[in-house]
Motif scaffolding. Sequence first.
Motif, PDB file in Angstrom:
ATOM      1  N   LYS A 283       0.839  -1.211   0.000  1.00 34.28           N
ATOM      2  CA  LYS A 283       0.000   0.000   0.000  1.00 34.28           C
ATOM      3  C   LYS A 283       0.865   1.247   0.000  1.00 34.28           C
ATOM      4  N   ARG A 284       2.012   1.150   0.654  1.00 37.86           N
ATOM      5  CA  ARG A 284       2.878   2.320   0.820  1.00 37.86           C
ATOM      6  C   ARG A 284       3.972   2.343  -0.246  1.00 37.86           C
ATOM      7  N   ASN A 286       7.357   4.601  -1.019  1.00 38.81           N
ATOM      8  CA  ASN A 286       8.250   5.630  -0.494  1.00 38.81           C
ATOM      9  C   ASN A 286       8.801   6.516  -1.606  1.00 38.81           C
ATOM     10  N   TYR A 292       5.822   9.892   1.181  1.00 37.15           N
ATOM     11  CA  TYR A 292       5.322   8.591   0.715  1.00 37.15           C
ATOM     12  C   TYR A 292       3.878   8.697   0.234  1.00 37.15           C
ATOM     13  N   ILE A 294       0.141   6.502  -0.128  1.00 37.17           N
ATOM     14  CA  ILE A 294      -0.654   5.354   0.322  1.00 37.17           C
ATOM     15  C   ILE A 294      -1.695   5.093  -0.763  1.00 37.17           C
TER      16      ILE A 294
END
Length: 491
Positions: A283-284, A286, A292, A294
């Motif tokens: 989901k994340r 960077n 970041y 989401i």
Amino acid sequence: MSGAELLVNVTPSETRVALVENGILKELHIEREAKRGIVGNIYKGRVTRVLPGMQSAFVDIGLEKAAFLHASDIVSHTECVDENEKKQFVVKNISELVREGQDIVVQVVKDPLGTKGARLTTDITLPSRYLVFMPENSHVGVSQRIESEAERNRLKALVEPYCDELGGFIVRTAAEDVKEESLEQDAAFLKRLWRKVLERKGKYPTKSMLYGELALAQRVLRDFVGTHICSIKIDSKTTYEQVKEFLSEFMPELTDSVSLYSGTQTLFDAYGVEEAIQRALDKRVNLKSGGYLIIEQTEAMTTIDINTGAFVGSRNLAHTIFNTNIEATQAIAHQLQLRNLGGIIIIDFIDMQDEEHRKRVLESLEMALKGDRVKTNVNGFTQLGLVEMTRKRTRESLEHILCCDCPACKGRGTIKTVETVCYEILREVVRVHHLFNTDKVRIYASKEVSEYLINEESHASLAELEAFIGKKVEVKLEPYYHQEQFDVVVM
């Protein structure tokens, strides 16, 4: 697109094709042998039975079950004419159209299912990325989804010169705003393909396949016609030879680009593709600056939230936010393409007060999306400060292909806390007490829940429960249970 490489990884039951540009995974295509159908295949079949009462015929195309051909599927191309012309088509009696023992060229429009054979049509079409070829037809049709009259006229004028005695074309939705060179390459590719089908029709016996919908590696190459691919690496000798043959016949300009990979590492490991695939499921995402994204994919839409994270910048807060949002636009365009996210997409950029900053972020997003082969449309900021955009759905998203709902949370994305499960168990014990007259109750639960029930803080609750129901309550650890799973058993 420059410096693009296609990597083809083959195992007996699965083929994966990765598009890597400047060392970064841009697209991933996956095909599993068990899920391949025969829709699109062209056969030289023989009519075995004609059923006037059902206005249909059965055709033997060499499969286990005879295929089904309805009278309405033995008509000229209707996709390329307007509604008034379509109404003028009259479906003739099946007996006037075919006879038993007749050889006929047909295309599969529906896979065999259960006891039913495949569904066929004589209305042959050959698709490429931007065009659909219609043999023995002089029309040029343009997809109804292209709404601009000027663009429809432009496309029609560009494609008309490619029509000849071989056939005509339908211009697909994906061709909107496409250059003449790409359309010309597509038309030439499709004509070469049809000439090969005609050649096979004369040579091959009845019940033979004249054209098979391309395997993934060839299909991806077909769709990349006009893309600047500098190399194609394949880790299977059989697939390498098939692709080499396909290229020499239909895309000779790419023949010298293909090579057989024989490194010590697996192909996808050597190029960092395996690692990139795993990251594409997170989901994340960077950002280099410390911020970041989401990314949340739901049934109705995809939402993307941007956060500054550890990025504090060197000048002021507004500048920090602006820089993070600009960096995020590049990452968003890349992730949409890599994950193949389609439909409605809502982007929640970090709030910007400066109208000029908002304008530049929007321009940066639109510029980043220009490299996407799939049609996108950015609608700008809403009153709530969100950016609405759409991306055409072309195939299943990467997550839908590789993942399924978690059996523990059933797709919610969260599970109940240990405390919540413990209270559910205590209520269940009381319910069981009212239903059954026994001396003892045993609880089977996961490690985390069992430990919580028997620790000092919860032990008092368990003792109170025993006093309340007048029965002994035991707790047993069940190591294979997930956190929400438990059983209450009477002894």
